[in-house]
Scaffold this motif. Sequence first.
Motif, PDB file in Angstrom:
ATOM      1  N   ALA A 189     -52.270 -43.169  -4.190  1.00 45.01           N
ATOM      2  CA  ALA A 189     -52.641 -43.292  -5.769  1.00 45.01           C
ATOM      3  C   ALA A 189     -52.507 -44.522  -6.395  1.00 45.01           C
ATOM      4  N   TYR A 190     -51.085 -44.252  -6.266  1.00 48.78           N
ATOM      5  CA  TYR A 190     -51.100 -45.868  -6.622  1.00 48.78           C
ATOM      6  C   TYR A 190     -49.174 -46.998  -6.202  1.00 48.78           C
ATOM      7  N   ARG A 191     -50.160 -46.526  -5.106  1.00 49.96           N
ATOM      8  CA  ARG A 191     -49.532 -47.660  -4.026  1.00 49.96           C
ATOM      9  C   ARG A 191     -50.611 -48.800  -3.199  1.00 49.96           C
ATOM     10  N   PRO A 192     -50.248 -49.520  -2.799  1.00 51.20           N
ATOM     11  CA  PRO A 192     -51.210 -50.465  -1.773  1.00 51.20           C
ATOM     12  C   PRO A 192     -51.683 -49.950  -0.340  1.00 51.20           C
ATOM     13  N   MET A 193     -52.569 -50.363   0.624  1.00 50.33           N
ATOM     14  CA  MET A 193     -52.664 -50.104   1.593  1.00 50.33           C
ATOM     15  C   MET A 193     -51.777 -49.883   2.477  1.00 50.33           C
ATOM     16  N   PRO A 194     -51.215 -49.423   3.722  1.00 52.18           N
ATOM     17  CA  PRO A 194     -50.701 -50.075   4.963  1.00 52.18           C
ATOM     18  C   PRO A 194     -50.867 -50.836   5.156  1.00 52.18           C
ATOM     19  N   SER A 195     -50.242 -52.288   4.929  1.00 56.52           N
ATOM     20  CA  SER A 195     -49.692 -53.541   5.913  1.00 56.52           C
ATOM     21  C   SER A 195     -50.629 -53.479   7.075  1.00 56.52           C
ATOM     22  N   GLY A 196     -51.718 -54.035   7.262  1.00 54.47           N
ATOM     23  CA  GLY A 196     -53.166 -54.333   8.203  1.00 54.47           C
ATOM     24  C   GLY A 196     -54.104 -53.132   8.347  1.00 54.47           C
ATOM     25  N   HIS A 197     -54.022 -52.820   6.870  1.00 52.56           N
ATOM     26  CA  HIS A 197     -55.256 -52.154   7.085  1.00 52.56           C
ATOM     27  C   HIS A 197     -56.058 -52.409   5.580  1.00 52.56           C
TER      28      HIS A 197
END
Length: 202
Positions: A190-198
């Motif tokens: 909710a308050y974090r970016p998408m996982p790297s590469g996605h």
Amino acid sequence: MSIERRVVLVEELFHNLDLEITEFQSHTQLSCVAGCGKCCNHPELDASPLEFLPWAFHLFLNGEAEKVLTILNKSSENRCFIYNPLSLLDKNKGNCSQYKYRGLICRLFGFGANTDKYGQLRLATCKIIKEGQAENYNKSTELINKGLPVPIFTDYYMNLSQIDFQLGNVIVPINKALKLAIEEVLQYYAYRPMPSGHFNCA
């Protein structure tokens, strides 16, 4: 611990279990009947949210988590949400629509053992296998008593809970476990970016 790390650890646990089951089957010749979904259709199937975390994470990466959660919240169906019956007339025939992401209980049942009150390992399997593959079932019981390695329910659930004590020790009806797994992923990001590469496809 991050969602990604927990997913990797759960998938590693599943991989090790799959290898152990394959080895067990090579000695016993036991197998599920093709097209049988009787255990998936059971209305009182329980599971932990953690065993469905890889499934929930997969939904999230594909932008489907919120949509599936909405459907689950509106559904009053008791049988497993990801079970796909092949016929309305015989709901015991079908398959898992997310077989790659099926839970720990789905993998263990039929090929895992519990300890009985006498301390003996007993294969936890269905009547269909016990009666339809009686010779192989009896052989497997004999081999287990002689020391053939067999996946043990308590061991795998203990290993699962070591990944995430809270999520791994909540045992609820399977559709509730699916919902909690999705909610865990959605809350985490909710308050974090998408996982790297996605990138979110929604």
